[in-house]
Design an enzyme around this catalytic site. Structure first.
Site, PDB file in Angstrom:
ATOM      1  N   CYS A 179       0.828  -1.197   0.000  1.00 52.28           N
ATOM      2  CA  CYS A 179       0.000   0.000   0.000  1.00 52.28           C
ATOM      3  C   CYS A 179       0.873   1.261   0.000  1.00 52.28           C
ATOM      4  O   CYS A 179       1.571   1.522  -0.966  1.00 52.28           O
ATOM      5  CB  CYS A 179      -0.995  -0.047   1.150  1.00 52.28           C
TER       6      CYS A 179
ATOM      7  N   HIS B 112      -3.663  -5.646   1.297  1.00 53.19           N
ATOM      8  CA  HIS B 112      -3.362  -5.958   2.697  1.00 53.19           C
ATOM      9  C   HIS B 112      -3.817  -7.380   3.022  1.00 53.19           C
ATOM     10  O   HIS B 112      -4.787  -7.874   2.461  1.00 53.19           O
ATOM     11  CB  HIS B 112      -4.111  -5.000   3.629  1.00 53.19           C
TER      12      HIS B 112
END
Length: 495
Positions: A338, A436
């Site tokens: 991310c 994630h």
């Protein structure tokens, strides 16, 4: 047991932050669920950069997602209707029912809280309509009476919703008698009366040695004790909610596959690394500010962050950019997740000031990609195949920004919807993606570690989490007066 058709509610508040409320709520939810009750967790207001994506397309605190799992139900935005995600020392992003509604400095947010109470109560009522019992978690402490005006997290909510309260004190940090008695002294009589008793948490040693302490607390407050809960070692298997837990992480042993993760100032979703921490053949080091990245690491992972450009500057201020480039030149592997993925590119632009003042920063240049921070925010669960290992992964995306560039031609992940995510350098030693939770996939984790010269242990991380929740529920059944807690919940008025 009382009539199961009547919906009940009880709230666990604490004498301070990090007294173990989240874990106790999770364990209590599992214990009550195993008794055949339909249980729901609820936290009116949470402050955390560790968030989870819900099936209804929003985001809530990671702790409420774990508590929902303990109940055997899917998490929804109503379980945590107000989430504050810190972006700086004085300001946070405000998420209401899973949707970002703006940012505010702490002082400004105090004035906005009254507007949110109706939304909080409505979400609570929705959960009450579908459950036998709702277990509510407070935030911080009701003794912060300077913040009482407009409060929606502790006594402000409990009073408005008429929920009875059990107060939790942490004996491990010391001063638990003063914390409980001091809270009693600071509260007005109406709020003292709302507290029906107390729990002592994180006790180590012979519990009989605290008998006199229990008597003193009861004598000064008039509250009854609902138990002394021991230090729960099983908690180490469960994802921690707050970055304060990182302050207590220990350096890795140096044995097996050596993985280093720099602790950025606004680190987010750091539970990504929990499955790696459980692997016996992995030495995971969370590197705090002020320390260099270890020179013997096999892999450096740049984690997610709530403020990518600001944390890129923080990374450079720590000298970690120099350490990372030295690691790469020695032949080490690098992975960015991310915000960490965005940092690995050539540049990051925030033209609209989404995460801070509008601007642009040069990235670390280990991936030939560039990122522009722009909406809408991506919030969705995803399944994919990791290209190198051809292993299935599952997780969630939670980010602002679009990343493009030549290295995107070598995506790290092939998503189930025929799209791709991430990038890989030409030499194959640098990877990044937005997904994630990918290390929670046991097959991928084992194959990934094998690519680093290690081996997976065969650990089923999901099964380990379930065993930990069951073990904690077992301990609470022995050490906590759960029947007494249910009786307190019975005092919630029907409506």
């Amino acid at each position: 047991m009382a009539d199961p058709r009547k919906t009940r509610a009880v709230m666990l508040q604490g004498t301070g932050s990090d007294v173990g409320k989240s874990l106790l709520v999770a364990g209590l939810c599992r214990a009550l669920t195993r008794r055949g009750l339909s249980v729901r967790p609820f936290k009116p207001q949470n402050m955390s950069n560790n968030a989870a994506v819900t099936a209804d397309g929003g985001e809530i605190g990671r702790a409420q997602a774990l508590q929902a799992r303990a109940c055997g139900v899917a998490p929804t935005v109503h379980m945590n209707p107000v989430l504050l995600k810190p972006q700086s020392d004085i300001g946070s992003q405000i998420v209401v029912r899973g949707v970002v509604v703006g940012t505010a400095k702490a002082a400004d947010y105090q004035a906005r809280k009254r507007e949110l109470l109706g939304t909080v109560l409505d979400s609570f009522d929705r959960l009450m309509a579908e459950a036998d019992i709702v277990v509510v978690e407070g935030a911080g402490s009701p003794a912060e009476v300077n913040l009482r005006a407009g409060d929606i997290a502790n006594m402000g909510f409990a009073t408005a919703a008429q929920v009875p309260v059990v107060l939790v004190g942490d004996i491990d940090r010391g001063g638990v008698i003063a914390s409980l008695v001091g809270t009693h002294a600071l509260l007005p009589q109406e709020e003292r009366d709302r507290i029906k008793g107390f729990l002592i948490n994180k006790f180590r040693g012979d519990v009989r040695l605290f008998d006199e302490g229990l008597r003193i607390i009861g004598a000064h407050t008039g509250w009854r004790g609902f138990g002394v809960v021991p230090w729960l070692a099983e908690a180490a298997t469960l994802p921690a909610e707050d970055a304060v837990a990182l302050d207590r992480t220990r350096p890795g042993s140096g044995e097996g596959v050596r993985i280093a993760v720099p602790m950025l100032s606004r680190i987010a979703n750091f539970d990504d690394f929990d499955p790696l921490a459980q692997e016996p053949g992995v030495s995971l080091t969370m590197v705090p500010p002020g320390r260099p990245l270890p020179g013997d690491a096999d892999l450096v992972i740049l984690p997610g962050t709530k403020a990518t450009i600001a944390d890129l500057a923080f990374l450079r201020a720590q000298g970690w950019d120099i350490d990372l480039l030295a690691h790469w030149r020695r032949g080490g592997r690098v992975l960015g997740i991310c915000g960490g993925y965005q940092m690995l590119g050539r540049s990051i632009a925030d033209p609209d000031g989404i995460e801070g003042p509008p601007g642009e920063a040069a990235g670390l240049g280990l991936l030939d990609v560039a990122t522009v921070l722009k909406g809408p925010k991506v919030l969705e669960e995803a399944r994919a195949t990791e290209r190198r290992t051809v292993a299935a992964v599952a997780g969630y995306e939670m980010h602002m920004g679009r990343t493009e560039g030549p290295d995107r031609a070598r995506p790290m992940l092939a998503l189930a919807n025929d799209a791709t995510d991430g990038a890989e350098s030409e030499d194959g030693r640098v990877q990044g993606c937005y997904l994630h939770g990918l290390f929670g996939a046991d097959g991928f984790r084992g194959a990934f570690l094998a690519g680093l010269g290690g081996a997976g242990s065969g650990l089923s991380y999901g099964a380990a989490v379930e065993r930990a929740l069951d073990a904690i529920a077992d301990r609470l059944e022995r050490e906590m007066d759960i029947d007494g807690i249910i009786a307190v919940a019975e005092q919630f008025p029907s409506r």
